[in-house]
Design an enzyme around this catalytic site. Structure first.
Site, mmCIF file in Angstrom:
data_model
loop_
_atom_site.group_PDB
_atom_site.id
_atom_site.type_symbol
_atom_site.label_atom_id
_atom_site.label_comp_id
_atom_site.label_asym_id
_atom_site.label_seq_id
_atom_site.Cartn_x
_atom_site.Cartn_y
_atom_site.Cartn_z
ATOM 1 N N ASP A 109 0.732 -1.191 -0.113
ATOM 2 C CA ASP A 109 0.114 -0.083 -0.022
ATOM 3 C C ASP A 109 0.798 1.187 -0.175
ATOM 4 O O ASP A 109 0.459 2.345 0.514
ATOM 5 C CB ASP A 109 -1.015 0.097 1.360
ATOM 6 C CG ASP A 109 -0.251 -0.228 2.420
ATOM 7 O OD1 ASP A 109 0.946 -0.432 2.482
ATOM 8 O OD2 ASP A 109 -1.026 -0.073 3.559
ATOM 9 N N LYS A 164 4.864 2.757 16.364
ATOM 10 C CA LYS A 164 3.638 3.732 16.584
ATOM 11 C C LYS A 164 3.918 4.052 18.149
ATOM 12 O O LYS A 164 2.954 3.914 18.906
ATOM 13 C CB LYS A 164 2.376 3.197 16.596
ATOM 14 C CG LYS A 164 1.848 2.892 14.991
ATOM 15 C CD LYS A 164 0.644 2.742 14.871
ATOM 16 C CE LYS A 164 0.456 1.956 13.218
ATOM 17 N NZ LYS A 164 0.728 0.874 12.939
ATOM 18 N N ASP A 221 1.710 6.452 1.592
ATOM 19 C CA ASP A 221 1.083 5.392 1.872
ATOM 20 C C ASP A 221 -0.432 5.597 1.606
ATOM 21 O O ASP A 221 -0.870 6.799 1.618
ATOM 22 C CB ASP A 221 1.192 4.454 3.139
ATOM 23 C CG ASP A 221 0.472 5.307 4.488
ATOM 24 O OD1 ASP A 221 -0.521 5.717 4.129
ATOM 25 O OD2 ASP A 221 1.037 4.885 5.484
#
Ligand code: GTP
Length: 369
Positions: A109, A164, A221
């Site tokens: 992606d 993250k 992305d």
């Protein structure tokens, strides 16, 4: 060089458009994201690509077949979702890598112009000089919080990898989802649900075997609707260079206005008084009615927009039918083949599921399932 593309995720953040198509077939200027990647791989001299598939595997297989852009395409289908690492281990037997043969791993992606040959060269150096196991493409972003964040030393060694991390917005280097390695990697993976980002990369960084390759060119992305729209607009800017791109067989009424950058798909029809753009991507066979306004929008193939309607900062799915005098705004997403009745307002992050008939106005955030 061989490549494996991770292509099996459910793309939940792209719902409702991903309910009816896998993320890798989302169009970027009317061309599936996967096509852009395969063409780049072919140009970089890759011979064979394994597509690691799971969600909507049949759609991907039917679309691609066994050969494209001179690449041989093989499929590795998982019995269940195996995350980002499990599918690579599962594909070991299909990849049949020779000792030392480079393997490129890609998140499917990502839209980028990463120089795969330069990445391979960087990894070769990292292996020779520092016994590296893997080289990650890195990218500088203004807000690292959504990504895997790295700390790198002067030699390009990744000292720390955190997926993250909490701690708010800050600028830094992140994992760009494109990696170079070889068959040594298989020993470190398991054929179960396995996360490269949470299980493998932090460990390799601790061992001093993980290196970085900084990419300064184009990179995006398409994980979320906003990202997907932004990629379309970015590529539109680059491709159209402020000009109009009008597909073969498209009919644009003389009294319609196209405000660049605009992309009009093949056989699209734009009626008199309509104003399209700036920043509008219309798919093939799209119909735009009289005096419509469409800007900062992506409209998928064969959607129809009735007279005097407004589509702004939103996405309309394939074959959707929008009535007359409708207002669709502020990151609203209309699923494939949905129907929106005349004179309605769908405003602020309203999501309409595929094939749904909408008869009332809605202010979001809301999902109409
Ligand atoms: P969300 O559901 O919106 O989080 O997206 P995703 O899970 O489809 O994608 P994510 O960004 O988490 O994953 C990065 C890449 O890995 C994408 O190209 C996905 O298609 C792919 N991917 C994620 N999970 C799997 C899986 O279980 N199997 C395979 N083969 N690929 C996966």
């Amino acid at each position: 060089m061989k490549a494996i593309i991770l292509a099996g995720g459910p793309g939940t953040r792209l719902r409702p458009l991903s309910c009816t198509r896998p993320k890798l077939l989302f169009p970027i200027l009317n061309r599936p994201a996967l096509d852009w990647t395969l063409e780049n791989l072919s140009k970089a001299g890759v011979s064979e690509v394994v597509l690691a598939v799971n969600y909507m595997a049949a759609a991907l297989q039917a679309f691609l077949g066994r050969r494209k852009y001179g690449l041989r395409i093989l499929y590795s289908k998982e019995p269940r979702a195996l995350g980002t690492g499990g599918p690579i281990k599962l594909a070991e037997k299909i990849l049949k890598l020779k000792p030392g043969e480079p393997l490129l791993i890609l998140n499917g992606d990502i839209w980028s112009d990463v120089d795969f040959a330069a990445l391979r060269e960087a990894h070769r150096r990292h292996m020779e000089e520092y016994d590296a196991v893997m080289t990650l493409t890195l990218r500088e972003v203004k807000d690292v919080s959504r990504y895997g964040v790295v700390e790198v030393d002067g030699k390009g060694r990744i000292l720390k990898f955190r997926e993250k991390p909490r701690g708010g917005k800050r600028k830094g280097l992140i994992n760009a989802g494109i990696y170079l390695t070889d068959r040594k990697i298989f020993r470190r993976l398991e054929e179960r649900r396995f996360s490269l980002e949470r299980e493998l990369f932090p460990r390799l960084a601790e061992e001093g075997k993980l290196y970085g390759f900084k990419h300064e060119g184009l990179w995006s992305d398409i994980g979320k609707i906003e990202d997907f729209m932004a990629v379309n607009f970015k590529v539109l800017e680059l491709r159209a260079e402020g000009r109009l791109e009008i597909g073969r067989g498209a009919k644009v009424a003389r009294e319609a206005q196209l405000r660049p950058p605009v992309w009009v798909g093949e056989k699209a029809k734009i009626a008199a008084g309509a104003v399209v753009g700036p920043y509008a991507v219309l798919g093939n066979g799209v119909h735009v009615g009289e005096r419509c306004k469409i800007k900062k929008a992506v409209v998928f193939d064969r959607a129809e927009v009735g007279a005097r309607s407004l589509i702004q900062d939103s996405v309309v799915g394939e074959g959707a039918v929008i009535g007359r005098g409708v207002k669709i705004r502020d990151q609203t997403v209309i699923g494939d083949h949905a129907f929106v009745a005349d004179a309605l307002k769908l405003v602020r992050k309203v999501s309409i599921c595929p094939h749904k008939e909408v008869g009332i106005s809605l202010i979001g955030p809301r999902i109409l399932a």
